[in-house]
Design a protein around this motif. Structure first.
Motif, PDB file in Angstrom:
ATOM      1  N   ILE A 191       0.853  -1.185   0.000  1.00  0.00           N
ATOM      2  CA  ILE A 191       0.000   0.000   0.000  1.00  0.00           C
ATOM      3  C   ILE A 191       0.887   1.232   0.000  1.00  0.00           C
ATOM      4  CG2 ILE A 191      -2.008  -1.082   1.059  1.00  0.00           C
ATOM      5  CD1 ILE A 191      -1.136   0.055   3.734  1.00  0.00           C
ATOM      6  N   GLU A 192       0.475   2.281  -0.732  1.00  0.00           N
ATOM      7  CA  GLU A 192       1.331   3.442  -0.946  1.00  0.00           C
ATOM      8  C   GLU A 192       1.161   4.525   0.100  1.00  0.00           C
ATOM      9  OE1 GLU A 192       0.394   5.095  -4.733  1.00  0.00           O
ATOM     10  OE2 GLU A 192      -1.547   5.881  -4.107  1.00  0.00           O
ATOM     11  N   GLY A 193       0.172   4.435   0.968  1.00  0.00           N
ATOM     12  CA  GLY A 193      -0.038   5.433   2.006  1.00  0.00           C
ATOM     13  C   GLY A 193      -0.853   4.854   3.141  1.00  0.00           C
ATOM     14  N   SER A 194      -0.823   5.502   4.284  1.00  0.00           N
ATOM     15  CA  SER A 194      -1.616   5.034   5.421  1.00  0.00           C
ATOM     16  C   SER A 194      -3.095   5.027   5.048  1.00  0.00           C
ATOM     17  CB  SER A 194      -1.386   5.942   6.640  1.00  0.00           C
ATOM     18  OG  SER A 194      -0.074   5.820   7.111  1.00  0.00           O
ATOM     19  N   THR A 195      -3.749   3.905   5.275  1.00  0.00           N
ATOM     20  CA  THR A 195      -5.135   3.788   4.856  1.00  0.00           C
ATOM     21  C   THR A 195      -5.817   2.654   5.609  1.00  0.00           C
ATOM     22  OG1 THR A 195      -6.593   3.554   2.914  1.00  0.00           O
ATOM     23  CG2 THR A 195      -4.645   2.168   2.973  1.00  0.00           C
ATOM     24  N   PHE A 196      -7.128   2.677   5.607  1.00  0.00           N
ATOM     25  CA  PHE A 196      -7.924   1.561   6.118  1.00  0.00           C
ATOM     26  C   PHE A 196      -8.057   0.542   4.992  1.00  0.00           C
ATOM     27  CE2 PHE A 196     -11.822  -0.767   6.835  1.00  0.00           C
ATOM     28  CZ  PHE A 196     -11.731  -1.076   8.176  1.00  0.00           C
ATOM     29  N   LEU A 197      -7.769  -0.717   5.269  1.00  0.00           N
ATOM     30  CA  LEU A 197      -7.815  -1.734   4.228  1.00  0.00           C
ATOM     31  C   LEU A 197      -8.490  -3.000   4.730  1.00  0.00           C
ATOM     32  CD1 LEU A 197      -5.522  -4.208   4.734  1.00  0.00           C
ATOM     33  CD2 LEU A 197      -3.992  -2.308   4.294  1.00  0.00           C
ATOM     34  N   THR A 198      -8.982  -3.768   3.786  1.00  0.00           N
ATOM     35  CA  THR A 198      -9.521  -5.096   4.072  1.00  0.00           C
ATOM     36  C   THR A 198      -8.935  -6.083   3.071  1.00  0.00           C
ATOM     37  OG1 THR A 198     -11.472  -4.736   2.661  1.00  0.00           O
ATOM     38  CG2 THR A 198     -11.688  -4.224   5.006  1.00  0.00           C
ATOM     39  N   LEU A 199      -8.599  -7.278   3.554  1.00  0.00           N
ATOM     40  CA  LEU A 199      -8.162  -8.382   2.705  1.00  0.00           C
ATOM     41  C   LEU A 199      -9.027  -9.575   3.079  1.00  0.00           C
ATOM     42  CD1 LEU A 199      -6.232  -9.587   0.619  1.00  0.00           C
ATOM     43  CD2 LEU A 199      -4.649 -10.095   2.489  1.00  0.00           C
ATOM     44  N   GLU A 200      -9.869 -10.012   2.137  1.00  0.00           N
ATOM     45  CA  GLU A 200     -10.873 -11.032   2.426  1.00  0.00           C
ATOM     46  C   GLU A 200     -10.815 -12.155   1.394  1.00  0.00           C
ATOM     47  OE1 GLU A 200     -14.311  -8.150   4.324  1.00  0.00           O
ATOM     48  OE2 GLU A 200     -14.061  -8.216   2.150  1.00  0.00           O
ATOM     49  N   VAL A 201     -11.293 -13.322   1.793  1.00  0.00           N
ATOM     50  CA  VAL A 201     -11.318 -14.501   0.927  1.00  0.00           C
ATOM     51  C   VAL A 201     -12.770 -14.932   0.723  1.00  0.00           C
ATOM     52  CG1 VAL A 201     -10.518 -16.874   0.619  1.00  0.00           C
ATOM     53  CG2 VAL A 201      -9.069 -15.215   1.813  1.00  0.00           C
ATOM     54  N   PHE A 202     -13.116 -15.284  -0.531  1.00  0.00           N
ATOM     55  CA  PHE A 202     -14.480 -15.666  -0.891  1.00  0.00           C
ATOM     56  C   PHE A 202     -14.454 -16.983  -1.653  1.00  0.00           C
ATOM     57  CE2 PHE A 202     -14.186 -11.101  -0.664  1.00  0.00           C
ATOM     58  CZ  PHE A 202     -15.326 -10.712   0.012  1.00  0.00           C
ATOM     59  N   ASP A 203     -15.548 -17.733  -1.540  1.00  0.00           N
ATOM     60  CA  ASP A 203     -15.670 -18.941  -2.350  1.00  0.00           C
ATOM     61  C   ASP A 203     -16.303 -18.599  -3.700  1.00  0.00           C
ATOM     62  OD1 ASP A 203     -18.422 -18.672  -1.957  1.00  0.00           O
ATOM     63  OD2 ASP A 203     -18.535 -20.266  -0.461  1.00  0.00           O
ATOM     64  N   MET A 204     -16.558 -19.616  -4.535  1.00  0.00           N
ATOM     65  CA  MET A 204     -17.074 -19.382  -5.886  1.00  0.00           C
ATOM     66  C   MET A 204     -18.467 -18.779  -5.895  1.00  0.00           C
ATOM     67  SD  MET A 204     -15.015 -20.040  -8.377  1.00  0.00           S
ATOM     68  CE  MET A 204     -16.119 -20.378  -9.752  1.00  0.00           C
ATOM     69  N   LEU A 205     -19.213 -18.942  -4.811  1.00  0.00           N
ATOM     70  CA  LEU A 205     -20.567 -18.398  -4.721  1.00  0.00           C
ATOM     71  C   LEU A 205     -20.583 -16.978  -4.162  1.00  0.00           C
ATOM     72  CD1 LEU A 205     -22.447 -21.551  -3.376  1.00  0.00           C
ATOM     73  CD2 LEU A 205     -22.237 -20.752  -5.748  1.00  0.00           C
ATOM     74  N   GLY A 206     -19.413 -16.440  -3.851  1.00  0.00           N
ATOM     75  CA  GLY A 206     -19.335 -15.095  -3.314  1.00  0.00           C
ATOM     76  C   GLY A 206     -19.470 -15.019  -1.810  1.00  0.00           C
TER      77      GLY A 206
END
Length: 459
Positions: free
Chosen positions: A395-410
């Protein structure tokens, strides 16, 4: 032999000490504009950070050269009295769009970016009172950005408007949350209860201190949940949210008349007062990792100056260093202008904009600057995998982020990150125990940046 070992140990210690020696800030440029608010984004898609400022009735786009210098591109008049700016790619066309709130006209405008720094004419959205705060986030997790707008002032209680995006340039009728509070100093987005949803925090200009609107499963917001009552006659000015003690729980620092206070968050959602810094008389306050030691530091604006304090994660904030003097009350924003990972400071008032570049640490020579970091989501490794894999991102600057995992159905099956982070490179392990073999998606969202990749679990 012992002497040799001791010598090399001292060399290692000296090297570590030098690596932590931070060099401070230097004034890079000044621009004469009556400025009420500023924002930063790449408006012309050249990979460099541009500056957008708003005055009482005008908006200006200044294109950045990547080294702390900006040049005028365009100005236009709109509305009567601007309050805040926000930037995001609302229509997902690859161009940055601009939002401007207008206090006197009870509305906000959306100017859609054309990719060259210029924008379309403004789309106007009317609120039921004086428009002030603006924010952009995907509250309902549908992959489309939503808009949060707030009206308040002139004896009008705070009303929060959620405009849910639908993938077009026409936002439908908003969902409105009414409160009884008359005024707010700050609005911040964060996941306070760690449920993977983005909540909304208000710092209040009253003894109620602040409240949180928790995001529900459908993306709409709850009624206000008050954080912690102040003592009698204790009024909040500016506020900031960050994990100051690195325990994984968000903390709360706020400015008061005469001093500022730090409250440490608890797993139960409470905030306990642990520190009070007297004789600072702050007007506004903000957190950022100035020296890239992994710990949040503080900036604060006084009546006539802007100062900062470095923090080591354990001892209280005690030593404040003056950065900028001004005959007017300064406002400020921290942003990594030159993409060297160190947060720079832009101070502004009703006369000028001042750009201060962060000089980094003593081991970074001018001839060998640290490699700029842009937003990036890397392919997981190994892939295919069983049962674990590593995901790296930048990430290029301080920020709020989310990293999430999903299956094929969303369906979301894991949340790997959901917090504020300073600029830098990160990696996280995904453990797929209990999941069936198959194709999965992982998605990184950080500000207006969003990217997804596929990975294959084979058991």
């Amino acid at each position: 032999m012992k002497s040799l070992i001791l010598f090399f140990s001292l060399v290692v210690l000296l090297k570590d000490s030098l690596a932590q020696e931070w060099r401070g800030f230097a004034l890079s440029s000044r621009y004469r504009y009556n400025t009420q608010h500023i924002a930063f984004a790449d408006m012309n898609n050249d990979g460099k950070i541009d500056l957008i400022r708003s005055g009482s009735q005008s908006v200006t786009v200044l294109l950045g050269n990547g080294s702390g210098q900006f040049s005028h591109l365009a100005s236009w008049n709109v509305g009567k009295r601007h309050q805040q700016l926000a930037t995001a790619d609302l229509d997902a066309d690859g161009n940055t769009d601009l939002l401007v709130s207008d206090y006197d006209q009870n509305c906000f405008y959306i100017f859609y970016g054309l990719g060259d720094g210029l924008t379309t004419a403004g789309y106007k959205y009317t609120l039921g009172g004086h428009a002030r705060h603006l924010a952009v986030a995907d509250f309902n997790d549908d992959g489309i950005l939503d808009i949060l707008a707030v009206h308040l002032g002139s004896n009008q209680p705070i009303h929060v408007y959620q405009f849910f995006g639908n993938g077009t340039r026409n936002f439908p009728t908003p969902v409105v949350i009414a409160t009884e509070e008359p005024a707010s100093r700050e609005l911040k987005l964060a996941d306070f209860n760690k449920d993977g949803k983005i909540d909304v925090f208000f710092s209040l200009s009253s003894i109620a201190a602040g409240f949180i609107l928790y995001c529900k499963s459908d993306g709409t917001l709850s009624s206000p949940v008050y954080m912690a009552p102040f003592h009698e006659n204790e009024i909040s000015m500016g506020a900031t949210i960050a994990d100051f003690n690195k325990d994984g729980i968000l903390d709360w620092a706020y400015a008061r008349f005469g001093d500022f206070a730090l409250r440490i968050g608890t797993p139960e959602g409470k905030f306990h007062l642990v520190d009070s810094i007297p004789n600072t008389s702050p007007f506004d306050i903000e957190a950022a990792d100035i020296d890239l030691d992994g710990v949040y530091d503080l900036f604060y604006a006084h009546n006539d100056s802007l100062s900062y304090s470095l923090h080591n994660g354990s001892t209280p904030f005690t030593k404040f260093i003056a950065l900028h003097q001004s005959p007017r009350i300064p406002k400020f924003v921290s942003v990594d202008i030159n993409k060297d990972r160190f947060m720079d400071i832009v101070s502004f008032d009703t006369d000028s904009i001042f750009v201060y570049l962060n000089l980094g640490n003593s081991l970074q020579s001018p001839e060998e600057p640290q490699k700029p970091i842009a937003f990036e989501l890397e392919q997981n490794f190994p892939n295919p995998f069983n049962p674990s894999t590593t995901i790296r991102y930048k990430i290029e600057g301080s920020t709020f982020l989310t990293l999430e995992v999903f299956d094929m159905l969303g369906k979301k099956v894991a949340t790997l990150a959901n917090e504020f982070k300073p600029a830098g490179s990160y990696e996280v392990q995904f453990q797929a125990r209990g999941l069936a073999s198959g194709l999965y998606f992982y998605r990184l969202k950080a500000g207006s940046f969003q990217e997804s990749k596929k990975m294959l679990l084979l058991k």
